[in-house]
Structures are given as C-alpha cells and as structure tokens.
Scaffold this motif. Structure first.
Motif, PDB file in Angstrom:
ATOM      1  N   GLU A 156     -42.482  -6.891  73.729  1.00  0.00           N
ATOM      2  CA  GLU A 156     -43.770  -7.563  73.782  1.00  0.00           C
ATOM      3  C   GLU A 156     -44.253  -7.854  72.369  1.00  0.00           C
ATOM      4  OE1 GLU A 156     -46.877  -6.177  76.284  1.00  0.00           O
ATOM      5  OE2 GLU A 156     -45.457  -5.268  77.677  1.00  0.00           O
ATOM      6  N   SER A 157     -44.880  -9.003  72.218  1.00  0.00           N
ATOM      7  CA  SER A 157     -45.438  -9.352  70.915  1.00  0.00           C
ATOM      8  C   SER A 157     -46.955  -9.416  71.015  1.00  0.00           C
ATOM      9  CB  SER A 157     -44.874 -10.675  70.409  1.00  0.00           C
ATOM     10  OG  SER A 157     -45.208 -11.722  71.283  1.00  0.00           O
ATOM     11  N   THR A 158     -47.585  -9.201  69.869  1.00  0.00           N
ATOM     12  CA  THR A 158     -49.039  -9.222  69.778  1.00  0.00           C
ATOM     13  C   THR A 158     -49.439 -10.285  68.767  1.00  0.00           C
ATOM     14  OG1 THR A 158     -49.128  -6.858  70.244  1.00  0.00           O
ATOM     15  CG2 THR A 158     -51.085  -7.842  69.250  1.00  0.00           C
ATOM     16  N   LEU A 159     -50.396 -11.102  69.139  1.00  0.00           N
ATOM     17  CA  LEU A 159     -50.914 -12.165  68.281  1.00  0.00           C
ATOM     18  C   LEU A 159     -52.315 -11.735  67.829  1.00  0.00           C
ATOM     19  CD1 LEU A 159     -50.036 -15.134  67.543  1.00  0.00           C
ATOM     20  CD2 LEU A 159     -51.582 -15.844  69.353  1.00  0.00           C
ATOM     21  N   THR A 160     -52.511 -11.618  66.501  1.00  0.00           N
ATOM     22  CA  THR A 160     -53.794 -11.185  65.958  1.00  0.00           C
ATOM     23  C   THR A 160     -54.219 -12.152  64.864  1.00  0.00           C
ATOM     24  OG1 THR A 160     -53.075  -8.897  66.325  1.00  0.00           O
ATOM     25  CG2 THR A 160     -55.067  -9.221  65.009  1.00  0.00           C
ATOM     26  N   THR A 161     -55.475 -12.577  64.904  1.00  0.00           N
ATOM     27  CA  THR A 161     -55.986 -13.510  63.902  1.00  0.00           C
ATOM     28  C   THR A 161     -57.019 -12.805  63.030  1.00  0.00           C
ATOM     29  OG1 THR A 161     -55.607 -15.375  65.383  1.00  0.00           O
ATOM     30  CG2 THR A 161     -57.120 -15.746  63.540  1.00  0.00           C
ATOM     31  N   TYR A 162     -56.864 -13.005  61.713  1.00  0.00           N
ATOM     32  CA  TYR A 162     -57.734 -12.378  60.723  1.00  0.00           C
ATOM     33  C   TYR A 162     -58.446 -13.444  59.910  1.00  0.00           C
ATOM     34  CZ  TYR A 162     -54.644  -8.462  61.722  1.00  0.00           C
ATOM     35  OH  TYR A 162     -53.921  -7.486  62.360  1.00  0.00           O
ATOM     36  N   ARG A 163     -59.639 -13.104  59.433  1.00  0.00           N
ATOM     37  CA  ARG A 163     -60.354 -13.946  58.476  1.00  0.00           C
ATOM     38  C   ARG A 163     -59.923 -13.503  57.073  1.00  0.00           C
ATOM     39  NH1 ARG A 163     -63.679 -16.972  61.072  1.00  0.00           N
ATOM     40  NH2 ARG A 163     -64.670 -16.305  62.984  1.00  0.00           N
ATOM     41  N   VAL A 164     -59.568 -14.494  56.240  1.00  0.00           N
ATOM     42  CA  VAL A 164     -59.101 -14.202  54.890  1.00  0.00           C
ATOM     43  C   VAL A 164     -59.859 -15.097  53.916  1.00  0.00           C
ATOM     44  CG1 VAL A 164     -57.106 -14.230  53.350  1.00  0.00           C
ATOM     45  CG2 VAL A 164     -56.827 -13.490  55.722  1.00  0.00           C
ATOM     46  N   SER A 165     -60.403 -14.502  52.857  1.00  0.00           N
ATOM     47  CA  SER A 165     -61.142 -15.285  51.863  1.00  0.00           C
ATOM     48  C   SER A 165     -60.271 -15.554  50.648  1.00  0.00           C
ATOM     49  CB  SER A 165     -62.425 -14.569  51.457  1.00  0.00           C
ATOM     50  OG  SER A 165     -62.119 -13.362  50.796  1.00  0.00           O
ATOM     51  N   GLY A 166     -60.588 -16.649  49.965  1.00  0.00           N
ATOM     52  CA  GLY A 166     -59.911 -16.984  48.717  1.00  0.00           C
ATOM     53  C   GLY A 166     -58.797 -18.004  48.843  1.00  0.00           C
ATOM     54  N   MET A 167     -58.498 -18.469  50.062  1.00  0.00           N
ATOM     55  CA  MET A 167     -57.418 -19.440  50.249  1.00  0.00           C
ATOM     56  C   MET A 167     -57.940 -20.859  50.028  1.00  0.00           C
ATOM     57  SD  MET A 167     -55.511 -17.985  53.661  1.00  0.00           S
ATOM     58  CE  MET A 167     -56.849 -18.455  54.759  1.00  0.00           C
TER      59      MET A 167
END
Length: 75
Positions: free
Chosen positions: A5-16
């Motif tokens: 099983e795979s897990t999809l997680t989205t993060y907020r990232v600053s500086g890009m």
C-alpha cells in the motif's frame, strides 16, 4: 506477488520559486527510504510525497530543510 500500500501526503513548503527548487526538493526527498514519488507544485507551494506505508515526516522535513526550504505543515 505481494501488493504494497502507498500513502500520498501533501505538505506546504515555503521558499520555492523556480525549476531549481523543484529539482532540489525532488532529489532530496526521493533519496529517502520508502519514497516512491515526489511532485512539486511551485505556484501552490506544495510538495506531494508518495510513500510505502506511513511517511517519515521528520525525515521528509529534514530533507526539505537540507535542500534549503521549509516544510510548514500538511496541506
């Protein structure tokens, strides 16, 4: 043949802000164990990570930090 099983997680990232940012983050996070894929959305400030099982959030945050960016939380 077993199915993982795979897990999809989205993060907020600053500086890009550019393609270099995408490349640096993708390279850093892809190098972690259990990471299958990384998608970087520069305009949205989001990084989506696909992992086998639960993500190592501390490891992901450290990889992003080492690349010169800051994980500010989950999206």
């Amino acid at each position: 043949m077993s199915v993982t099983e795979s897990t999809l997680t989205t993060y907020r990232v600053s500086g890009m802000s550019c393609g270099h940012c995408r490349t640096a983050i993708t390279s850093a996070v892809t190098a972690l164990d259990d990471v299958l894929a990384v998608e970087v959305d520069i305009a949205g400030g989001l990084v989506t990570v696909t992992t086998t099982g639960e993500p190592d959030e501390a490891g992901i945050a450290a990889a992003i930090d080492d690349a010169g960016y800051e994980l500010t939380g989950r999206a």
